[in-house]
Write an enzyme that holds these catalytic residues in place. Structure first.
Site, short mmCIF file in Angstrom:
data_model
loop_
_atom_site.label_atom_id
_atom_site.label_comp_id
_atom_site.label_asym_id
_atom_site.label_seq_id
_atom_site.Cartn_x
_atom_site.Cartn_y
_atom_site.Cartn_z
N GLY A 108 -3.87 3.49 -7.20
CA GLY A 108 -3.39 4.78 -6.75
C GLY A 108 -2.45 5.46 -7.75
O GLY A 108 -2.53 6.66 -7.97
N THR A 109 -1.57 4.68 -8.33
CA THR A 109 -0.61 5.26 -9.26
C THR A 109 -1.33 5.87 -10.47
O THR A 109 -1.02 7.01 -10.88
CB THR A 109 0.40 4.18 -9.71
N ASN A 155 2.45 7.85 3.81
CA ASN A 155 2.48 6.39 3.95
C ASN A 155 3.59 5.90 4.87
O ASN A 155 3.47 4.85 5.49
CB ASN A 155 2.61 5.74 2.57
N GLN A 158 -3.66 6.69 1.67
CA GLN A 158 -3.47 6.24 3.06
C GLN A 158 -4.52 6.79 4.01
O GLN A 158 -4.66 6.28 5.12
CB GLN A 158 -2.07 6.64 3.56
N SER A 182 -6.99 3.93 -3.52
CA SER A 182 -6.54 2.65 -4.07
C SER A 182 -7.17 1.50 -3.30
O SER A 182 -7.23 1.54 -2.07
CB SER A 182 -5.02 2.57 -3.98
N GLY A 183 -7.61 0.47 -4.02
CA GLY A 183 -8.32 -0.64 -3.38
C GLY A 183 -7.48 -1.46 -2.41
O GLY A 183 -7.93 -1.82 -1.32
N HIS A 184 -6.23 -1.75 -2.80
CA HIS A 184 -5.48 -2.73 -2.00
C HIS A 184 -4.98 -2.19 -0.67
O HIS A 184 -4.44 -2.94 0.15
CB HIS A 184 -4.35 -3.37 -2.81
N THR A 193 -12.21 -1.42 -21.07
CA THR A 193 -13.27 -2.21 -20.45
C THR A 193 -13.04 -2.24 -18.94
O THR A 193 -11.94 -2.59 -18.50
CB THR A 193 -13.28 -3.64 -21.02
N CYS A 199 8.28 0.68 -2.07
CA CYS A 199 8.88 0.93 -3.39
C CYS A 199 10.39 1.03 -3.30
O CYS A 199 11.09 0.68 -4.22
CB CYS A 199 8.33 2.22 -3.96
C1 LIG Z 1 0.22 2.71 -2.23
C2 LIG Z 1 0.18 4.16 -2.49
C3 LIG Z 1 0.02 4.65 -3.80
C4 LIG Z 1 0.00 3.75 -5.00
O1 LIG Z 1 -1.17 3.00 -5.11
P1 LIG Z 1 -1.16 1.69 -6.05
O2 LIG Z 1 -2.58 1.25 -6.06
O3 LIG Z 1 -0.24 0.71 -5.39
O4 LIG Z 1 -0.68 2.11 -7.39
C5 LIG Z 1 -0.04 6.01 -3.97
N1 LIG Z 1 0.04 6.87 -2.94
C6 LIG Z 1 0.18 6.44 -1.67
C7 LIG Z 1 0.24 7.43 -0.56
C8 LIG Z 1 0.27 5.07 -1.41
O5 LIG Z 1 0.44 4.66 -0.15
#
Ligand SMILES: *Cc1c(COP(=O)(O)O)cnc(C)c1O
Length: 403
Positions: free
Chosen positions: A73-74, A152, A180, A200-202, A238, A326
């Site tokens: 996401g970042t 979030n 989110q 973002s995957g996680h 890569t 964070c």
């Molecule tokens: C977690 C989050 C991110 C960051 O994603 P990462 O994959 O951890 O870098 C960005 N925006 C929102 C709204 C998030 O909740």
């Protein structure tokens, strides 16, 4: 390391789905080829990467060619904002909100030191935007409007398409941090005003360190990472093949589960919230309950510290959060709740529960059972009252200024 807990911190990160691990495993072992290689050993990996791309595209209602894999996401947020300003060097103004993720906010703050003007839109007590404020801030000089789909910390959902219509009227690009929202709200980039969208995957049961940026076909794009020209020149390096395969599988599962999972999460979230509000005096929900993610509940408990509540929950093996992962570790209250103008007596005592499709009713019942006791114990010890709130707030201000 301790494994078992009641995990209600899914907006911070999620458990990787076993089916996702199974899908990615062969790419950590036998199929280690580089997808850019000319030989068929690499070529077969490239085919699987593109299958993952189509899985992510399907979740977003996008074309395969509109998906760029990123490290999360970042990176997606940074890449989108940089792309927008690099592609329109004559425009020097950006619009975002006061409640964005630090990946957007801190980049915007840095850009302010480099000659860009940034408007940070305010939110009301429910955490909702004022579209008139956006309309008034937009000019021909606005390169980008970057607004998150859902917050979030509170789960508040913004009226994204309305924001996009206004941005388009002034010729600005429109980026949405949907980290989110994805998997919790159905997304369809066809007939949308969104130019770029970050996931973002996680946060959707894939591993950490993988994500994707959607870039609408025809939108001028400038890459953040320069190098070997992978991802059709839009993201060199890569590719993280196991991560990409995982994200593809996770996207497929989100699409499959979205309706039934979000309906279940909403029922459990509402059960938790109603039980807490009924059993415990002096607490309230933070966020826009009329437009909110189904899995998130942010509740403010008067006169106590959120960190103390989290500590109490932790003793029962329950994981929640005081807002953003964070900012945890610092006792400074969340920038999101501050922007909402949450009164000082509630601001410090706010915690977030965030559910996933793995959350069970038994887990929710366990939380409901322990919460009143935790809060009562803390309140009995707290010197905090309505009468001394003003003095404490004043004191905190001097501490913050001294930093
Ligand atoms: C977690 C989050 C991110 C960051 O994603 P990462 O994959 O951890 O870098 C960005 N925006 C929102 C709204 C998030 O909740």
């Amino acid at each position: 390391m301790k494994k078992d807990c009641i995990y209600l911190d899914n907006n911070a990160t999620t458990k990787v789905d076993p089916a996702v691990i199974e899908a990615m495993m062969p790419f950590l072992t036998d199929f280690y080829g580089n997808p850019s290689s000319m030989h068929s050993f690499g070529g077969q990996v490239s085919k699987e990467v593109n299958k993952a791309r189509s899985q992510v595209a399907a979740l977003l209602g996008a074309e395969e060619s509109e998906i760029i894999f990123t490290s999360g996401g970042t990176e997606g947020d940074n890449a989108a904002i940089r792309a927008a300003i690099l592609a329109q060097p004559h425009k020097r103004h950006l619009i975002t909100t006061q409640v964005e993720h630090p990946a957007v906010l801190n980049l915007c703050k840095q850009l302010e030191t480099q000659g860009y003007a940034v408007t940070y839109l305010s939110v009301n007590r429910q955490g909702q935007l004022d579209l008139d404020e956006l309309d008034a801030a937009l000019t021909e000089n606005t390169a980008l409007v970057s607004v998150m789909y859902a917050n979030n910390e509170t789960g508040t959902i913004f009226p994204i398409e309305e924001v996009g219509v206004l941005a388009k009227q002034k010729g600005a690009l429109f980026h949405v941090d949907a980290v989110q929202a994805v998997g919790k709200i159905p997304l369809n980039m066809k007939n949308s005003t969104i130019d770029m969208l970050t996931i973002s995957g996680h946060k959707i049961h894939a591993p950490k360190g993988i994500g994707a940026l959607y870039v609408r076909r025809g939108v001028r794009f400038r890459p953040l990472l320069i190098g070997g020209g992978q991802e059709r020149g839009r993201r060199s390096g890569t590719p993280n093949v196991p991560g990409i395969i995982a994200l593809g599988k996770a996207a497929e599962l989100e699409l499959l589960h979205i309706e039934e999972a979000t309906a279940r999460e909403r029922i459990l979230r509402d059960k938790l919230e109603t039980a807490i509000l009924t059993a415990i005096p002096d607490c309230e929900v933070n966020g826009d309950t009329s437009s909110r993610l189904p899995n998130t509940s942010n509740i403010g408990f008067k006169y106590i510290e959120g960190e103390a509540i989290l500590f109490g929950l932790n003793q029962y093996g329950i994981c929640a959060s005081s807002g953003s992962a964070c900012s945890s570790g610092s006792l400074e209250p969340s920038h999101v709740l501050r922007a909402m103008g949450i009164p000082y007596t509630i601001l410090h005592g706010s915690i977030r529960f965030s559910l996933s499709r793995y959350t069970t009713e038994a887990e929710i019942d366990a939380v409901i059972a322990v919460m009143p006791g935790i809060i009562a114990r803390l309140r009995a010890l707290s010197p905090f009252t309505d009468d001394n709130a003003a003095w404490l707030q004043e004191h905190e201000k001097t501490l913050l200024e001294a930093k």
